[in-house]
Enzyme design. Structure first.
Site, PDB file in Angstrom:
ATOM      1  N   ASP A  43       0.767  -1.377  -0.209  1.00 31.95           N
ATOM      2  CA  ASP A  43      -0.204  -0.094   0.196  1.00 31.95           C
ATOM      3  C   ASP A  43       0.684   1.200   0.196  1.00 31.95           C
ATOM      4  O   ASP A  43       1.714   1.276   0.942  1.00 31.95           O
ATOM      5  CB  ASP A  43      -1.239   0.090   0.984  1.00 31.95           C
ATOM      6  CG  ASP A  43      -2.114   1.312   0.620  1.00 31.95           C
ATOM      7  OD1 ASP A  43      -1.958   2.093   0.299  1.00 31.95           O
ATOM      8  OD2 ASP A  43      -3.508   0.798   2.256  1.00 31.95           O
ATOM      9  N   ARG A  52      -0.339   4.066  -0.556  1.00 36.91           N
ATOM     10  CA  ARG A  52      -1.238   5.934  -0.365  1.00 36.91           C
ATOM     11  C   ARG A  52      -0.852   5.988   0.943  1.00 36.91           C
ATOM     12  O   ARG A  52       0.391   6.294   2.203  1.00 36.91           O
ATOM     13  CB  ARG A  52      -1.918   5.230  -0.359  1.00 36.91           C
ATOM     14  CG  ARG A  52      -3.476   4.865  -1.580  1.00 36.91           C
ATOM     15  CD  ARG A  52      -4.823   4.522  -1.252  1.00 36.91           C
ATOM     16  NE  ARG A  52      -4.560   2.935  -0.594  1.00 36.91           N
ATOM     17  CZ  ARG A  52      -5.982   2.433   0.195  1.00 36.91           C
ATOM     18  NH1 ARG A  52      -7.098   3.034  -0.592  1.00 36.91           N
ATOM     19  NH2 ARG A  52      -6.032   1.495   0.841  1.00 36.91           N
TER      20      ARG A  52
END
Ligand SMILES: [Zn+2]
Length: 218
Positions: free
Chosen positions: A143, A145
């Site tokens: 991930d 983000r």
């Protein structure tokens, strides 16, 4: 060490199927961003857009908020590989029903790896890897983000406490870390759209710690 500045660049009227919103455009400038693929050359600067759809009075009480990460394949093409479009509609419906709330749409395709890398990850998934393994196989983190941008956008909207629609405990932790209190978690659980989506949801639960229980209050 990266640092992020968020500024509002636009605001306009925004009628939608779910109610009469205002649309706000925010721009996050990240200086010295950490590369999502360790080993990639460091960038001096990266700009990331984020849109906030705002409905009703968001200051009378902690509003319902959904932070949605861009998914071209799900949101626009109606892909059944993931649950993004259904989660988007669930959130917009909830905000419309409440008469107030905020949907933040972040331009972070494929959990931040970008559209082309996401399509390459789909290729690997077709060969049997799951969503996390595929990202790792391509050299990316599971991930990539950065939730600091939506947290700062919320502050610019004058919101410091929210009722967050999410299954992702990392989103809650990230908002809290950046000064936004999450007073309630509202489940974003949707029925799997297909066997592929079911496998994707199982991976998110088993490997990324997503919560598939009903809502809970702090
Ligand atoms: Zn998706």
């Amino acid at each position: 060490m990266s640092s992020i500045t968020v500024t509002k660049v636009a605001e306009a009227d925004f009628p939608s199927r779910w109610g009469h919103f205002r649309v706000h455009g925010f721009e996050g400038v990240i200086t010295q961003p950490e590369p999502c693929r360790p080993g990639d050359p460091p960038a001096a600067r990266r700009v990331e857009g984020c849109v906030a759809l705002v409905l009703g009075d968001i200051h009378a009480a902690p509003p319902v908020v959904r932070i949605h990460s861009q998914c071209l394949t799900g949101d626009v093409f109606g892909s059944l590989r993931c649950d993004c479009r259904q989660q988007f509609e669930l959130a917009m419906q909830r905000i419309g029903d409440e008469g107030a709330g905020i949907l933040i749409y972040e331009q972070q395709e494929g959990r931040g790896i970008g559209l082309m890398a996401k399509l390459r990850a789909y290729e690997l998934q077709d060969m049997g890897l799951d969503t996390v393994q595929a990202n790792l196989e391509l050299g990316y983190k599971a991930d990539c983000r950065i939730f600091e941008i939506p947290a700062k956008a919320l502050k610019l909207l004058g919101v410091h406490a929210v009722r967050l629609i999410t299954n992702n405990p990392e989103k809650i932790a990230a908002l809290e870390e950046h000064g936004i209190r999450v007073v309630e978690r509202i489940s974003a659980k949707v029925p799997p759209a297909s066997p592929l989506a079911e496998r994707y949801l199982e991976t998110k639960q088993a490997q990324m710690g997503h919560l598939f229980t009903e809502a809970q209050t702090e």
